[in-house]
Design a protein around this motif. Structure first.
Motif, mmCIF file in Angstrom:
data_model
loop_
_atom_site.group_PDB
_atom_site.id
_atom_site.type_symbol
_atom_site.label_atom_id
_atom_site.label_comp_id
_atom_site.label_asym_id
_atom_site.label_seq_id
_atom_site.Cartn_x
_atom_site.Cartn_y
_atom_site.Cartn_z
ATOM 1 N N GLY A 70 -6.499 5.483 16.386
ATOM 2 C CA GLY A 70 -6.035 4.478 15.194
ATOM 3 C C GLY A 70 -4.869 5.168 14.560
ATOM 4 N N LEU A 71 -3.778 5.633 15.249
ATOM 5 C CA LEU A 71 -2.735 6.249 14.691
ATOM 6 C C LEU A 71 -1.719 5.265 14.095
ATOM 7 N N ASP A 72 -1.657 4.264 14.376
ATOM 8 C CA ASP A 72 -0.733 3.001 13.698
ATOM 9 C C ASP A 72 -1.531 2.575 12.515
ATOM 10 N N ASP A 73 -2.474 2.520 12.271
ATOM 11 C CA ASP A 73 -3.042 2.145 11.073
ATOM 12 C C ASP A 73 -2.886 3.182 10.051
ATOM 13 N N TYR A 74 -2.788 4.618 10.353
ATOM 14 C CA TYR A 74 -2.531 5.606 9.652
ATOM 15 C C TYR A 74 -1.001 5.557 9.370
ATOM 16 N N TYR A 75 -0.093 5.396 10.073
ATOM 17 C CA TYR A 75 1.151 5.156 9.769
ATOM 18 C C TYR A 75 1.601 3.999 8.943
ATOM 19 N N ALA A 76 0.610 2.991 8.817
ATOM 20 C CA ALA A 76 0.863 1.788 8.147
ATOM 21 C C ALA A 76 0.330 2.300 6.602
ATOM 22 N N SER A 77 -0.660 3.033 6.558
ATOM 23 C CA SER A 77 -1.189 3.518 5.084
ATOM 24 C C SER A 77 -0.151 4.442 4.429
ATOM 25 N N ASP A 78 0.369 5.278 5.634
ATOM 26 C CA ASP A 78 1.501 6.286 5.129
ATOM 27 C C ASP A 78 2.758 5.481 4.566
ATOM 28 N N GLU A 79 3.049 4.634 4.954
ATOM 29 C CA GLU A 79 4.391 3.731 4.608
ATOM 30 C C GLU A 79 3.895 3.030 3.230
ATOM 31 N N LYS A 80 2.732 2.716 3.116
ATOM 32 C CA LYS A 80 2.418 1.658 1.850
ATOM 33 C C LYS A 80 2.340 2.744 0.518
ATOM 34 N N TYR A 81 1.900 3.929 0.787
ATOM 35 C CA TYR A 81 1.887 4.909 -0.196
ATOM 36 C C TYR A 81 3.001 5.713 -0.568
ATOM 37 N N LYS A 82 4.097 5.683 0.397
ATOM 38 C CA LYS A 82 5.122 6.475 0.020
ATOM 39 C C LYS A 82 5.790 6.210 -1.387
ATOM 40 N N THR A 83 6.277 7.326 -1.854
ATOM 41 C CA THR A 83 7.088 7.466 -3.073
ATOM 42 C C THR A 83 8.469 7.369 -2.639
ATOM 43 N N LYS A 84 9.419 7.063 -3.641
ATOM 44 C CA LYS A 84 10.945 7.044 -3.186
ATOM 45 C C LYS A 84 11.305 8.288 -2.702
ATOM 46 N N ASP A 85 10.627 9.539 -3.310
ATOM 47 C CA ASP A 85 11.100 10.975 -2.892
ATOM 48 C C ASP A 85 10.847 11.034 -1.456
ATOM 49 N N ASP A 86 9.571 10.559 -1.030
ATOM 50 C CA ASP A 86 9.164 10.590 0.344
ATOM 51 C C ASP A 86 9.971 9.864 1.233
ATOM 52 N N SER A 87 10.438 8.757 0.827
ATOM 53 C CA SER A 87 11.486 8.065 1.886
ATOM 54 C C SER A 87 12.854 8.698 2.197
ATOM 55 N N ALA A 88 13.022 9.568 0.923
ATOM 56 C CA ALA A 88 14.345 10.267 1.205
ATOM 57 C C ALA A 88 14.370 11.431 1.971
ATOM 58 N N ARG A 89 13.147 11.784 2.308
ATOM 59 C CA ARG A 89 13.287 13.067 3.037
ATOM 60 C C ARG A 89 13.254 12.921 4.601
#
Length: 291
Positions: free
Chosen positions: A272-291
């Motif tokens: 179920g890796l794609d589901d975890y990618y989706a959850s990871d994107e949902k809860y990312k902060t702005k700082d996470d996205s900048a990394r």
């Protein structure tokens, strides 16, 4: 309330299902379309401890395995609870722990503890009266909760087929939902068990064991409703791993044997890796996205 296992038996006259030993093997069983599965104590002892099924597994280790595996799939799971890890009071705790872990049922056998695999030599059984009390304790502990109790006897190898049948009759009277005579030695003995004991009955198809390997259709015609293949996954995975390790040792690469491996993408889909990618994107902060 009908248990999950009872409901399945009402829908299908005969159920065949493989045994598992961890969350990954349970996911593979579910994906293959089986309606239920079984956690084998033999397999857990081998994979978690590297030891034979000689009573080394503790209640805590088996409950912990059950909790992880039950949380990983949606299909019901029956647990190999050995002897209940002690007397009737220990059985009560075992039932409560397994229900809390999410299990749909258990096998409870009448061997002396520490037990050993039903197809190994040197087994001993407790008095039938004592196991009757353990079955009654399991039924009382379950109450009205969804939990399927299979009473298993190992008396066939220790005493006789006659004693095994008499014991199972008493275990049914004590409240067991299904009966399991371990290690019958012939098709004729299987037929006698089905003739003299009430359904539902368990047949154990163990590769290399003392019971002849029969098909689901054969066993259904004889009169069995629950057919478990407890060690197929363990033996298959051990053979595959052994062969691949030998290949790496001798050839120094797996590049010519990729068809014998689950591809990277397909394996990630299984877990179920794609589901975890989706959850990871949902809860990312702005700082996470900048990394």
């Amino acid at each position: 309330m009908a248990s999950r296992i009872s409901v399945l038996l009402e829908k299908e006259r005969t159920l065949i299902f493989p045994g598992v030993y961890d969350a990954l093997s349970a996911k593979l069983v579910e994906r293959a379309g089986f309606p239920l599965t079984f956690i084998s104590g033999y397999s857990v002892a081998a994979t978690h401890l590297g030891l034979p099924d000689f009573g080394y597994l503790t209640q805590t280790e088996m409950v912990s395995t059950a909790r992880r595996v039950c949380a990983s799939v949606k299909i019901p799971i029956i647990i190999d609870a050995d002897t209940g890890y002690g007397n009737a009071l220990n059985v009560i705790r075992t039932v409560n722990e397994l229900i809390e872990a999410g299990a749909a049922g258990m096998f409870l056998e009448d061997q002396v503890w520490p037990k050993r695999c039903g197809h190994m030599k040197g087994k001993r059984v407790i008095p039938a009266d004592e196991h009757v009390q353990k079955i009654q304790a399991a039924v009382d502990a379950r109450g009205k909760r969804d939990f399927f109790i299979v009473a298993r006897t190992d008396a066939r190898q220790v005493n006789s087929i006659e004693d095994a049948i008499v014991r199972c009759q008493r275990y049914k009277e004590a409240g067991a939902d299904a009966l399991f005579v371990e290690a019958p030695r012939s098709k004729e003995e299987l037929a006698r068990i089905a003739k003299e004991l009430p359904a539902p009955l368990v047949a154990n198809m163990l590769e290399g064991g003392v019971t002849p390997l029969l098909t689901k259709d054969d066993l259904e015609k004889i009169g069995f409703q629950l057919i478990v293949c407890p060690l197929t996954a363990l033996y298959a995975s051990a053979k595959a791993i052994q062969d691949m390790f030998t290949l790496i040792k001798t050839a120094g690469t797996t590049k010519d044997a990729l068809d014998r491996l689950l591809p990277f993408k397909q394996f990630n889909d299984l877990i179920g890796l794609d589901d975890y990618y989706a959850s990871d994107e949902k809860y990312k902060t702005k700082d996470d996205s900048a990394r």
